[in-house]
Design an enzyme around this catalytic site. Structure first.
Site, PDB file in Angstrom:
ATOM      1  N   HIS A 130       3.223 -28.572  32.721  1.00  0.00           N
ATOM      2  CA  HIS A 130       3.763 -27.299  32.212  1.00  0.00           C
ATOM      3  C   HIS A 130       5.117 -27.470  31.525  1.00  0.00           C
ATOM      4  O   HIS A 130       5.623 -26.519  30.932  1.00  0.00           O
ATOM      5  CB  HIS A 130       3.916 -26.284  33.345  1.00  0.00           C
ATOM      6  CG  HIS A 130       2.617 -25.814  33.942  1.00  0.00           C
ATOM      7  ND1 HIS A 130       1.636 -25.200  33.194  1.00  0.00           N
ATOM      8  CD2 HIS A 130       2.137 -25.875  35.213  1.00  0.00           C
ATOM      9  CE1 HIS A 130       0.607 -24.890  33.986  1.00  0.00           C
ATOM     10  NE2 HIS A 130       0.884 -25.305  35.209  1.00  0.00           N
ATOM     11  N   ASP A 183      -6.376 -30.175  35.240  1.00  0.00           N
ATOM     12  CA  ASP A 183      -5.751 -29.257  36.200  1.00  0.00           C
ATOM     13  C   ASP A 183      -6.321 -27.849  35.980  1.00  0.00           C
ATOM     14  O   ASP A 183      -6.736 -27.497  34.874  1.00  0.00           O
ATOM     15  CB  ASP A 183      -4.233 -29.254  35.973  1.00  0.00           C
ATOM     16  CG  ASP A 183      -3.468 -28.473  37.015  1.00  0.00           C
ATOM     17  OD1 ASP A 183      -2.968 -29.099  37.962  1.00  0.00           O
ATOM     18  OD2 ASP A 183      -3.375 -27.221  36.892  1.00  0.00           O
ATOM     19  N   HIS A 240      -4.786 -25.132  35.758  1.00  0.00           N
ATOM     20  CA  HIS A 240      -3.943 -24.336  34.861  1.00  0.00           C
ATOM     21  C   HIS A 240      -3.809 -25.021  33.496  1.00  0.00           C
ATOM     22  O   HIS A 240      -3.828 -26.253  33.406  1.00  0.00           O
ATOM     23  CB  HIS A 240      -2.555 -24.153  35.480  1.00  0.00           C
ATOM     24  CG  HIS A 240      -2.580 -23.513  36.830  1.00  0.00           C
ATOM     25  ND1 HIS A 240      -2.579 -24.248  38.002  1.00  0.00           N
ATOM     26  CD2 HIS A 240      -2.647 -22.204  37.187  1.00  0.00           C
ATOM     27  CE1 HIS A 240      -2.632 -23.405  39.037  1.00  0.00           C
ATOM     28  NE2 HIS A 240      -2.675 -22.167  38.573  1.00  0.00           N
ATOM     29  N   ASP A 276      -6.476 -28.597  41.699  1.00  0.00           N
ATOM     30  CA  ASP A 276      -6.456 -27.185  42.092  1.00  0.00           C
ATOM     31  C   ASP A 276      -7.675 -26.431  41.575  1.00  0.00           C
ATOM     32  O   ASP A 276      -7.759 -25.205  41.716  1.00  0.00           O
ATOM     33  CB  ASP A 276      -5.145 -26.489  41.679  1.00  0.00           C
ATOM     34  CG  ASP A 276      -4.621 -26.923  40.334  1.00  0.00           C
ATOM     35  OD1 ASP A 276      -5.308 -27.669  39.616  1.00  0.00           O
ATOM     36  OD2 ASP A 276      -3.485 -26.496  39.986  1.00  0.00           O
TER      37      ASP A 276
HETATM   38 ZN   LIG Z   1      -2.369 -26.339  38.310  1.00  0.00          ZN
END
Ligand SMILES: [Zn+2]
Length: 343
Positions: free
Chosen positions: A160, A196, A198, A285
């Site tokens: 991120h 991931d 996200h 995740d």
């Molecule tokens: Zn994540």
């Protein structure tokens, strides 16, 4: 498979993050790496080696030097102003406001360089983040030297974090730093695949204009999920980079069948790109039991994921990203690695 790890990750131990309207204990915590390390020891990958020190030059190939200077000094500036508590930003730029001037105050700087309130800066943030980058760089160097694959067992995660911003528990973009180092070391083309849950908005931003680094991400649809403002399918890169960003958003509830189809789309695009090396942003995740995510992958599915990645036939650098079902994280992450190695 060589595993690169530094105990310095423990230096990043935030006390609280803002989540669902409450200050709660940080999901991104030292136990995450400890359980993966324990599983590595029990299940086969290894040896586990310490990272080599690479200094700040490879970080500045990806991140703005002014941002790195901010990150290095932020804790000291915060403590001088507010005392010994985690540094969390309070406000951000909205339309009609501007970012022409970097604020002098640490509170202003935190808002300037971040995009969420889930990512505390602590006394050990810089130490842990730079140790993680060293792990990613060491794993990349091992693969550049001829290893089939290496795993950077790091935290805090990185995907991120962008050229000049942090958020989503991430400060330095380990996968991007590794990819750039591989380019600088002679690889003509590098693919970065982000699995991931996200969207890897930081990695996307860093390579947005580039045609030498292909970025692909499978993630929860930003209409439903953090980071909300990036990761739509029509985000494809810009200028020379047009077509070299590939987003495959998936809805809440996605199970292995739908996930595997998207993964096949991604690996076909990677094959067409014909990179010299693959970097995998490995978040787990996507697991059904993850406390902050809503996909439905089972532990065995991570073994299948590893086998699918191995079928790409590329030298591969794995970099740990998210995954917050701590009790299962070791099994899930190591299942990808052993699946890659053909068990
Ligand atoms: Zn994540």
């Amino acid at each position: 498979m060589i595993v690169v790890h530094s105990a310095a990750h423990r230096a990043q131990e935030g006390r609280a993050e803002l989540n669902d309207g409450q200050l709660v204990p940080c999901y991104e915590k030292p136990a995450r790496a400890e359980i993966v390390l324990a599983r590595v020891g029990a299940a086969g990958p290894g040896p586990v080696v310490e990272p080599d020190a690479h200094g700040e030059a490879p970080l500045a190939r990806v991140h703005d030097p002014a941002y790195l200077a901010f990150l290095k000094a932020a804790w000291h500036e915060w403590v001088a102003e507010h005392g010994d508590r985690d540094a969390l930003p309070l406000n951000w730029v909205a339309p009609g406001m501007h970012r022409r001037v970097v604020p002098d105050s640490i509170d202003g700087k935190l808002g300037y360089y971040s995009f969420d309130a889930g990512t505390p800066i602590t006394a050990g943030t810089w130490r842990a983040a730079t140790a993680g980058a060293d792990c990613a760089l060491t794993a990349a160097a091992r693969v550049a030297a001829g290893e089939r694959a290496a795993f950077a067992l790091v935290r805090p995660p990185g995907h991120h974090a962008g050229h000049a911003f942090y958020g989503g528990y991430c400060f330095l973009n380990n996968a991007a730093i590794a990819a750039q180092a591989l380019r600088d070391g002679g690889a003509a083309r590098v693919a970065v695949l982000d699995v991931d849950y996200h969207h890897g908005n930081g990695t996307q931003e860093i390579f947005w204009h580039r045609d030498d680094v292909l970025f692909l991400s499978l993630h929860a649809d930003p209409r439903q999920e953090f980071p909300y403002f990036s990761g739509h399918a029509d985000e494809v890169g810009e200028g020379p980079g047009t077509g070299f960003t590939v987003n495959l958003p998936l809805p809440w509830g996605t199970d292995w069948t739908a996930y595997a189809a998207a993964l096949a789309t991604a690996t076909a695009r990677i094959a067409a790109f014909a990179p010299d090396v693959l970097v995998v942003s490995l978040g787990a995740d996507t697991f059904v039991g993850d406390p902050i995510s809503r996909f439905r992958l089972q532990s065995d599915d991570f073994r299948r994921m590893g086998a699918a990645l191995a079928a790409a036939g590329l030298p591969t650098v794995f970099v740990l990203e998210g995954g917050y079902a701590v009790d299962d994280l070791g099994v899930n992450v190591v299942n990808v690695l052993t699946g890659f190695e053909g068990d």
